[in-house]
Design an enzyme around this catalytic site. Sequence first.
Site, PDB file in Angstrom:
ATOM      1  N   HIS A  16     -25.886  61.112 -35.051  1.00 43.68           N
ATOM      2  CA  HIS A  16     -24.795  62.001 -34.650  1.00 43.68           C
ATOM      3  C   HIS A  16     -23.587  61.146 -34.265  1.00 43.68           C
ATOM      4  CE1 HIS A  16     -22.418  64.666 -32.071  1.00 43.68           C
ATOM      5  NE2 HIS A  16     -22.999  65.676 -32.695  1.00 43.68           N
ATOM      6  N   LYS A  19     -23.459  59.874 -30.761  1.00 40.36           N
ATOM      7  CA  LYS A  19     -24.542  58.938 -30.472  1.00 40.36           C
ATOM      8  C   LYS A  19     -24.312  57.587 -31.150  1.00 40.36           C
ATOM      9  CE  LYS A  19     -26.393  60.384 -27.422  1.00 40.36           C
ATOM     10  NZ  LYS A  19     -26.506  59.503 -26.269  1.00 40.36           N
ATOM     11  N   GLU A  44     -15.683  51.766 -24.388  1.00 37.75           N
ATOM     12  CA  GLU A  44     -15.616  53.060 -25.065  1.00 37.75           C
ATOM     13  C   GLU A  44     -15.497  52.817 -26.566  1.00 37.75           C
ATOM     14  OE1 GLU A  44     -16.121  55.432 -23.061  1.00 37.75           O
ATOM     15  OE2 GLU A  44     -15.581  54.462 -21.179  1.00 37.75           O
ATOM     16  N   GLU A  57     -12.695  47.635 -20.664  1.00 36.00           N
ATOM     17  CA  GLU A  57     -12.472  46.486 -19.799  1.00 36.00           C
ATOM     18  C   GLU A  57     -13.753  45.666 -19.680  1.00 36.00           C
ATOM     19  OE1 GLU A  57     -10.236  49.722 -19.639  1.00 36.00           O
ATOM     20  OE2 GLU A  57     -11.987  49.826 -18.329  1.00 36.00           O
ATOM     21  N   PHE A 239     -25.346  70.514 -45.918  1.00 35.52           N
ATOM     22  CA  PHE A 239     -24.900  69.563 -44.887  1.00 35.52           C
ATOM     23  C   PHE A 239     -24.956  68.170 -45.512  1.00 35.52           C
ATOM     24  CE2 PHE A 239     -25.861  68.188 -40.178  1.00 35.52           C
ATOM     25  CZ  PHE A 239     -24.725  67.407 -40.188  1.00 35.52           C
ATOM     26  N   ASP A 247     -17.201  64.281 -38.588  1.00 34.59           N
ATOM     27  CA  ASP A 247     -16.737  64.634 -37.240  1.00 34.59           C
ATOM     28  C   ASP A 247     -16.599  63.345 -36.437  1.00 34.59           C
ATOM     29  OD1 ASP A 247     -16.056  65.997 -34.960  1.00 34.59           O
ATOM     30  OD2 ASP A 247     -18.061  66.759 -34.547  1.00 34.59           O
ATOM     31  N   ARG A 253     -19.944  61.807 -24.824  1.00 35.55           N
ATOM     32  CA  ARG A 253     -19.765  63.252 -25.013  1.00 35.55           C
ATOM     33  C   ARG A 253     -21.088  64.016 -25.079  1.00 35.55           C
ATOM     34  NH1 ARG A 253     -14.991  64.781 -29.221  1.00 35.55           N
ATOM     35  NH2 ARG A 253     -16.484  63.915 -30.739  1.00 35.55           N
ATOM     36  N   LYS A 254     -22.209  63.337 -24.861  1.00 37.40           N
ATOM     37  CA  LYS A 254     -23.501  64.025 -24.918  1.00 37.40           C
ATOM     38  C   LYS A 254     -24.295  63.780 -23.633  1.00 37.40           C
ATOM     39  CE  LYS A 254     -23.219  66.164 -28.812  1.00 37.40           C
ATOM     40  NZ  LYS A 254     -21.741  66.229 -28.698  1.00 37.40           N
ATOM     41  N   LYS A 274     -21.508  51.237 -19.996  1.00 42.85           N
ATOM     42  CA  LYS A 274     -21.234  50.788 -18.632  1.00 42.85           C
ATOM     43  C   LYS A 274     -22.311  49.818 -18.157  1.00 42.85           C
ATOM     44  CE  LYS A 274     -18.979  55.161 -17.512  1.00 42.85           C
ATOM     45  NZ  LYS A 274     -19.022  56.411 -16.726  1.00 42.85           N
ATOM     46  N   LYS A 278     -21.818  50.003 -12.355  1.00 42.81           N
ATOM     47  CA  LYS A 278     -21.233  51.347 -12.347  1.00 42.81           C
ATOM     48  C   LYS A 278     -22.305  52.335 -11.896  1.00 42.81           C
ATOM     49  CE  LYS A 278     -18.005  49.245 -14.922  1.00 42.81           C
ATOM     50  NZ  LYS A 278     -17.958  47.761 -15.018  1.00 42.81           N
ATOM     51  N   ASP A 280     -22.291  55.449 -11.883  1.00 40.47           N
ATOM     52  CA  ASP A 280     -22.516  56.529 -12.837  1.00 40.47           C
ATOM     53  C   ASP A 280     -23.835  56.325 -13.558  1.00 40.47           C
ATOM     54  OD1 ASP A 280     -20.268  58.045 -12.445  1.00 40.47           O
ATOM     55  OD2 ASP A 280     -19.115  57.149 -14.066  1.00 40.47           O
TER      56      ASP A 280
END
Length: 394
Positions: A16, A19, A44, A57, A239, A247, A253-254, A274, A278, A280
């Site tokens: 995906h 992913k 990112e 960074e 498909f 896309d 985003r998942k 990350k 971090k 998160d």
Amino acid sequence: MRSNYLFTSESVSEGHPDKVADQISDAVVDLFLSRDPVARVACETMVTTQRIVLAGEVRCSQDVFPTLDEIEKVARDTVKKIGYEQHGFHWQTAEFACHLHGQSAHIAQGVDESGNKDEGAGDQGIMFGFACDETPDLMPATLYYSHRILEKLAQDRHANVVDFLEPDAKSQVTLKYENGRPTGATALVVSTQHSKALSSDAGQKQLRDYAMTVFEDVLPQGWMPADQSQIYVNPTGLFEIGGPDGDAGLTGRKIIVDTYGGAAPHGGGAFSGKDPTKVDRSAAYISRYLAKNIVAAGLAKRCTIQLSYAIGVAEPLSLYVDTHGTGTVEESKIEAVLPKLVRLTPKGIRTHLGMNKAIYLPTAAYGHFGRKAEGDLFTWEKTDLVDALKAELA
């Protein structure tokens, strides 16, 4: 909690677009940590038609700092391993751009350990961990089976069991719960990219027949939907164009696919790309670890844990435990015990789970949780706190 209801979770495959981006970002994290265990990375990735773009960074010892060619190589190798050799997205010929730059000195001064100052959190935020007794891995069953369906497709594709699957795919599982327990599927969905060989009606039937064997292989016996019309295989039709060519994909985003499939809260922060300073990432991992050990110890059938942090501050601002009415001891007593067993500072978390290593690429597809702890991988899935929790609370 309701006793009788339907609940749904989705998963997406390693191919995906989002992913793909997550895996490239985590491959970069692993590259830097393999050179310097205290490297800082916030990477990112964006992927689209024949293009891979990195931004973010980093900080790393200059004598081992990866070269641009090395960074590009891990990105391309990641795409190659996934299996993209398409006209619209090819590991070898896609354009590559890297915009990684040095970490802000103002962030570093608050986060770094110095003198009597403990290492602070890399950012503010709230993180959640969750576990329940619906599966052997103590995960929500809807997400567990959504992941397993796509893992089976990927295994068959890589092993050439079938020759018509392409990397991009999504799944969705709806389960019926009776008396709070999953009893069977009422709807199943899989959409998978396929070769042009399946563009005919006969080809689409072949794909559906194959998907049915996957569903039957993955789900427990007797769990297939009674209504066959509620089994959807590529419901939009053909498909063929998929992946980043169909896309654009972005890191992070998942996050619901990555965690608990919507069965538990999410603090909002993504994991991939990350380094473990971090919170998160690291605090979400330790929250899962603690929740899983609580359920594994028989102290609850269902457990949610929240931690919160402020940037530059070592100790968490809050610790919250909710056993959703299934606990055998008071939540306040669990909250008092957990910090005694694990120091919940960023450094304490990383030390306890052994996180300053190149261990993150395997996390970036098919879920960060509910995986098998093997060696240095997925240490947050261990249940090695069970005896200590029982001694304190049981």
